[in-house]
Write a protein that holds these residues in place. Structure first.
Motif, PDB file in Angstrom:
ATOM      1  N   UNK A 219       6.705  19.308 -26.099  1.00  0.00           N
ATOM      2  CA  UNK A 219       8.193  20.055 -25.900  1.00  0.00           C
ATOM      3  C   UNK A 219       8.836  19.517 -25.721  1.00  0.00           C
ATOM      4  N   UNK A 220       8.944  18.481 -24.732  1.00  0.00           N
ATOM      5  CA  UNK A 220      10.218  18.136 -24.784  1.00  0.00           C
ATOM      6  C   UNK A 220      10.702  16.798 -25.999  1.00  0.00           C
ATOM      7  N   UNK A 221      10.829  16.988 -26.475  1.00  0.00           N
ATOM      8  CA  UNK A 221      11.175  16.038 -28.171  1.00  0.00           C
ATOM      9  C   UNK A 221      11.513  16.853 -28.801  1.00  0.00           C
ATOM     10  N   UNK A 222      10.706  18.290 -28.891  1.00  0.00           N
ATOM     11  CA  UNK A 222      11.219  19.731 -29.371  1.00  0.00           C
ATOM     12  C   UNK A 222      12.827  20.033 -28.650  1.00  0.00           C
ATOM     13  N   UNK A 223      12.651  20.593 -27.620  1.00  0.00           N
ATOM     14  CA  UNK A 223      14.060  20.600 -26.726  1.00  0.00           C
ATOM     15  C   UNK A 223      15.398  19.536 -27.004  1.00  0.00           C
ATOM     16  N   UNK A 224      14.994  18.105 -27.224  1.00  0.00           N
ATOM     17  CA  UNK A 224      15.780  17.165 -27.096  1.00  0.00           C
ATOM     18  C   UNK A 224      16.677  16.758 -28.544  1.00  0.00           C
ATOM     19  N   UNK A 225      15.337  17.233 -29.498  1.00  0.00           N
ATOM     20  CA  UNK A 225      16.092  17.522 -30.779  1.00  0.00           C
ATOM     21  C   UNK A 225      16.690  19.132 -31.200  1.00  0.00           C
ATOM     22  N   UNK A 226      16.245  19.919 -30.694  1.00  0.00           N
ATOM     23  CA  UNK A 226      17.352  20.780 -30.891  1.00  0.00           C
ATOM     24  C   UNK A 226      18.440  20.943 -30.143  1.00  0.00           C
TER      25      UNK A 226
ATOM     26  N   UNK B 142      12.381   5.921 -37.543  1.00  0.00           N
ATOM     27  CA  UNK B 142      11.719   5.922 -38.159  1.00  0.00           C
ATOM     28  C   UNK B 142      10.116   6.303 -38.257  1.00  0.00           C
ATOM     29  N   UNK B 143       9.847   6.349 -37.171  1.00  0.00           N
ATOM     30  CA  UNK B 143       8.576   6.891 -36.805  1.00  0.00           C
ATOM     31  C   UNK B 143       8.344   8.790 -36.254  1.00  0.00           C
ATOM     32  N   UNK B 144       9.353   9.144 -36.537  1.00  0.00           N
ATOM     33  CA  UNK B 144       9.627  10.205 -35.693  1.00  0.00           C
ATOM     34  C   UNK B 144       9.115  10.035 -34.623  1.00  0.00           C
ATOM     35  N   UNK B 145       9.948   9.351 -34.030  1.00  0.00           N
ATOM     36  CA  UNK B 145       9.870   9.062 -31.977  1.00  0.00           C
ATOM     37  C   UNK B 145      11.366   9.283 -31.521  1.00  0.00           C
ATOM     38  N   UNK B 146      11.455   9.674 -30.186  1.00  0.00           N
ATOM     39  CA  UNK B 146      12.616   9.989 -29.355  1.00  0.00           C
ATOM     40  C   UNK B 146      13.599   7.870 -29.511  1.00  0.00           C
TER      41      UNK B 146
ATOM     42  N   UNK C 151       0.572  -2.048   0.176  1.00  0.00           N
ATOM     43  CA  UNK C 151       0.250  -0.082   0.001  1.00  0.00           C
ATOM     44  C   UNK C 151       0.730   1.596   0.686  1.00  0.00           C
ATOM     45  N   UNK C 152       1.690   1.408  -0.366  1.00  0.00           N
ATOM     46  CA  UNK C 152       2.670   2.544   0.083  1.00  0.00           C
ATOM     47  C   UNK C 152       2.846   2.689  -1.865  1.00  0.00           C
ATOM     48  N   UNK C 153       2.312   4.407  -1.899  1.00  0.00           N
ATOM     49  CA  UNK C 153       2.036   4.770  -3.013  1.00  0.00           C
ATOM     50  C   UNK C 153       3.888   5.008  -3.857  1.00  0.00           C
ATOM     51  N   UNK C 154       4.499   4.825  -4.951  1.00  0.00           N
ATOM     52  CA  UNK C 154       5.904   4.391  -5.045  1.00  0.00           C
ATOM     53  C   UNK C 154       5.825   5.042  -6.864  1.00  0.00           C
ATOM     54  N   UNK C 155       6.599   6.239  -6.953  1.00  0.00           N
ATOM     55  CA  UNK C 155       6.870   6.821  -8.253  1.00  0.00           C
ATOM     56  C   UNK C 155       8.205   6.462  -9.381  1.00  0.00           C
ATOM     57  N   UNK C 156       7.946   5.820  -9.663  1.00  0.00           N
ATOM     58  CA  UNK C 156       9.296   5.070 -10.357  1.00  0.00           C
ATOM     59  C   UNK C 156       9.550   6.596 -11.307  1.00  0.00           C
ATOM     60  N   UNK C 157      10.928   7.255 -11.358  1.00  0.00           N
ATOM     61  CA  UNK C 157      10.865   8.582 -12.775  1.00  0.00           C
ATOM     62  C   UNK C 157      11.602   8.182 -13.053  1.00  0.00           C
ATOM     63  N   UNK C 158      12.476   7.074 -12.948  1.00  0.00           N
ATOM     64  CA  UNK C 158      12.597   6.634 -14.412  1.00  0.00           C
ATOM     65  C   UNK C 158      11.628   5.989 -15.785  1.00  0.00           C
ATOM     66  N   UNK C 159      10.262   6.059 -15.271  1.00  0.00           N
ATOM     67  CA  UNK C 159       9.279   5.882 -15.339  1.00  0.00           C
ATOM     68  C   UNK C 159       9.159   7.008 -16.646  1.00  0.00           C
ATOM     69  N   UNK C 160       8.821   8.160 -15.563  1.00  0.00           N
ATOM     70  CA  UNK C 160       8.286   8.961 -15.639  1.00  0.00           C
ATOM     71  C   UNK C 160       9.142   9.676 -16.863  1.00  0.00           C
ATOM     72  N   UNK C 161      10.259   9.791 -16.590  1.00  0.00           N
ATOM     73  CA  UNK C 161      11.283  10.299 -17.838  1.00  0.00           C
ATOM     74  C   UNK C 161      10.932   9.403 -19.002  1.00  0.00           C
ATOM     75  N   UNK C 162      11.230   8.520 -18.880  1.00  0.00           N
ATOM     76  CA  UNK C 162      10.396   7.572 -20.714  1.00  0.00           C
ATOM     77  C   UNK C 162       9.438   7.913 -21.190  1.00  0.00           C
ATOM     78  N   UNK C 163       8.302   8.482 -19.986  1.00  0.00           N
ATOM     79  CA  UNK C 163       7.337   8.455 -20.585  1.00  0.00           C
ATOM     80  C   UNK C 163       7.126  10.612 -21.621  1.00  0.00           C
ATOM     81  N   UNK C 164       8.279  11.165 -20.571  1.00  0.00           N
ATOM     82  CA  UNK C 164       8.757  12.521 -21.514  1.00  0.00           C
ATOM     83  C   UNK C 164       8.793  12.027 -22.903  1.00  0.00           C
ATOM     84  N   UNK C 165       9.698  11.338 -22.989  1.00  0.00           N
ATOM     85  CA  UNK C 165      10.014  11.325 -24.597  1.00  0.00           C
ATOM     86  C   UNK C 165       8.592  11.684 -25.438  1.00  0.00           C
ATOM     87  N   UNK C 166       7.661  11.225 -25.279  1.00  0.00           N
ATOM     88  CA  UNK C 166       6.702  11.576 -25.896  1.00  0.00           C
ATOM     89  C   UNK C 166       6.341  12.927 -26.221  1.00  0.00           C
ATOM     90  N   UNK C 167       6.221  13.891 -25.147  1.00  0.00           N
ATOM     91  CA  UNK C 167       6.074  14.733 -25.215  1.00  0.00           C
ATOM     92  C   UNK C 167       6.496  16.043 -26.388  1.00  0.00           C
TER      93      UNK C 167
END
Length: 201
Positions: free
Chosen positions: A48-55, A64-68, A30-46
């Motif tokens: 704003x983040x994609x644009x910053x990374x590409x720049x 090939x699909x345009x994703x990070x 019952x302890x709430x757990x937040x996986x920051x590695x998973x949060x970071x992976x999900x951010x790659x689909x954002x």
């Protein structure tokens, strides 16, 4: 950090230490757990983040699909300290915003933040306590290779990006040694959970 009177406990450990297994055990009770590695992976689909990374890193980090492409990004971002710093400048503020938003939604005595590089990124400074999962390197490597997703060279590359156990011991408030059975590990988790619930806020 203690947002909303909730203590924030960090959870970390080297590759193959069993950090994620420990996180699952805490979640099961019952302890709430937040996986920051998973949060970071999900951010790659954002966008704003994609644009910053590409720049910052160029089009070679796209698939090939345009994703990070996470592997291509890692190859560039960890090529030298300057590139790593550039990646952190993009990702860490976004991760922190999501972390704080998640904490404010909780209503428990303590929550757990799981991250593989909590110490290396400086994230430990915003924790109210730190749990470190420890296992010897031979066992850690065996676990990683047995998963079949990474080879020995990949294990070594990841290990080199992480701090040594000496640093983990230095900052740890609680040590969980994971060199035995899952039952033994679970007993440690249950005992520690009781201690954390009793701790003053």
């Amino acid at each position: 950090m203690c947002l909303n009177n909730i203590r924030v406990i960090g959870l970390t450990g080297g590759i193959g230490s069993g950090k994620s297994t420990v996180a699952d055990m805490f979640a099961e009770i019952g302890v709430p757990v937040l996986d920051l590695d998973a949060v970071g992976h999900a951010l790659l689909d954002e966008p704003r983040v994609q644009t910053a990374l590409l720049v910052t890193f160029g089009a070679s980090i796209q698939n090939k699909q345009g994703a990070i492409d996470r592997r291509a990004l890692a190859a560039q971002a960890f090529a030298n300290p300057q590139q790593t710093k550039a990646l952190n400048a993009i990702m860490h503020p976004e991760i922190l915003r999501r972390e704080q938003a998640w904490i404010t939604k909780q209503s428990v005595p303590y929550v757990m933040i799981e991250a593989s590089v909590l110490l290396e990124s400086g994230g430990v400074d915003r924790m109210d306590g730190l749990i470190v999962v420890i296992a010897n390197e031979k066992l850690r490597k065996l676990r990683v290779l047995s998963r079949g997703k990474q080879n020995e060279a990949m294990f070594e590359r990841i290990k080199q990006r992480q701090c040594e156990d000496a640093m983990r011991y230095k900052y740890a408030d609680h040590i969980l040694k994971n060199e035995g059975t899952l039952e033994s590990l679970n007993k440690q988790v249950l005992s520690l959970s009781q201690e954390l619930y009793r701790a003053p806020k």
